[in-house]
Design an enzyme around this catalytic site. Structure first.
Site, PDB file in Angstrom:
ATOM      1  N   SER A 134     -75.666 -38.346  -9.831  1.00 27.00           N
ATOM      2  CA  SER A 134     -75.092 -37.751  -8.824  1.00 27.00           C
ATOM      3  C   SER A 134     -74.641 -36.458  -9.289  1.00 27.00           C
ATOM      4  CB  SER A 134     -73.748 -38.242  -8.290  1.00 27.00           C
ATOM      5  OG  SER A 134     -74.326 -39.420  -7.378  1.00 27.00           O
TER       6      SER A 134
ATOM      7  N   HIS B 252     -64.377 -41.892 -15.743  1.00 25.89           N
ATOM      8  CA  HIS B 252     -65.765 -41.071 -15.635  1.00 25.89           C
ATOM      9  C   HIS B 252     -65.786 -40.889 -14.134  1.00 25.89           C
ATOM     10  CE1 HIS B 252     -70.291 -40.054 -16.231  1.00 25.89           C
ATOM     11  NE2 HIS B 252     -69.353 -38.946 -16.917  1.00 25.89           N
TER      12      HIS B 252
END
Ligand SMILES: Nc1c(NC[C@H](O)[C@H](O)[C@H](O)CO)[nH]c(=O)[nH]c1=O
Ligand SMILES: CC(=O)[C@@H](O)COP(=O)(O)O
Length: 160
Positions: free
Chosen positions: A65, A97
């Site tokens: 992404s 993350h």
């Protein structure tokens, strides 16, 4: 309204313009491909249902992404499309993350909508679990890919 109270796949085809003359780009993240392929299928099904031609839809893949922003920017620069759909699935892991990927991706795609003359649709699921992602990519809450396709048609014809 939370997704839990709205089916992502419901749309009124009669209220939409015919998509037969529209060109679409779809950039698909390869992370969590079970989910992103489901989103892609939902988007394609809706675009074709609304009259888009398969020959007018170009698909590019990116690793994750985070790369959607660059992929959409490059696609907009190198092809002539009326709207772009950015497809991704970010699922919470053990660390922070998730927060950085989600934020960077959302901000990056928002920035593209400011800088480019082509609308970029945010079709990125940001889920706590795989089950939530499955529920939103063709499961009990519908398919966010379908929702994104409808948004792409509306934005591609905005102001017409
Ligand atoms: N954990 C997920 C990722 N991580 C990868 C990043 O998107 C990126 O590709 C990497 O940091 C290299 O730049 N991506 C997702 O799409 N979904 C995840 O759950
Ligand atoms: C969204 C992510 O990058 C995440 O899934 C990675 O997992 P972890 O936080 O356990 O490294």
């Amino acid at each position: 309204m939370a997704t839990a109270n709205k089916n992502l796949s419901v749309y009124d085809k009669a209220a939409l313009p015919d998509a037969k003359d529209l060109r679409f780009g779809i950039v698909v993240s390869e992370w969590n491909d079970e989910i992103t392929e489901g989103l892609y299928s939902g988007a394609m099904e809706a675009l074709l249902d609304c009259g888009a031609l398969e020959s007018n839809i170009i698909r590019w893949n990116v690793p994750g992404s985070f790369e959607l922003t660059f992929g959409c920017k490059k696609l907009a620069a190198e092809t002539k499309v009326d709207a772009i759909i950015a497809i991704g699935s970010v699922i919470q892991g053990e660390t922070k993350h998730f927060d950085f990927v989600c934020s960077a991706t959302a901000q990056g795609i928002k920035d593209l909508n400011v800088l480019l003359d082509v609308p970029v649709i945010f079709c990125v699921l940001t889920d706590n679990t795989m089950e939530q992602a499955r529920e939103r990519s063709g499961g009990k809450h519908g398919n966010k890919g379908t929702e994104a396709a409808i948004a792409a048609i509306k934005m591609a014809t905005l102001g017409r």
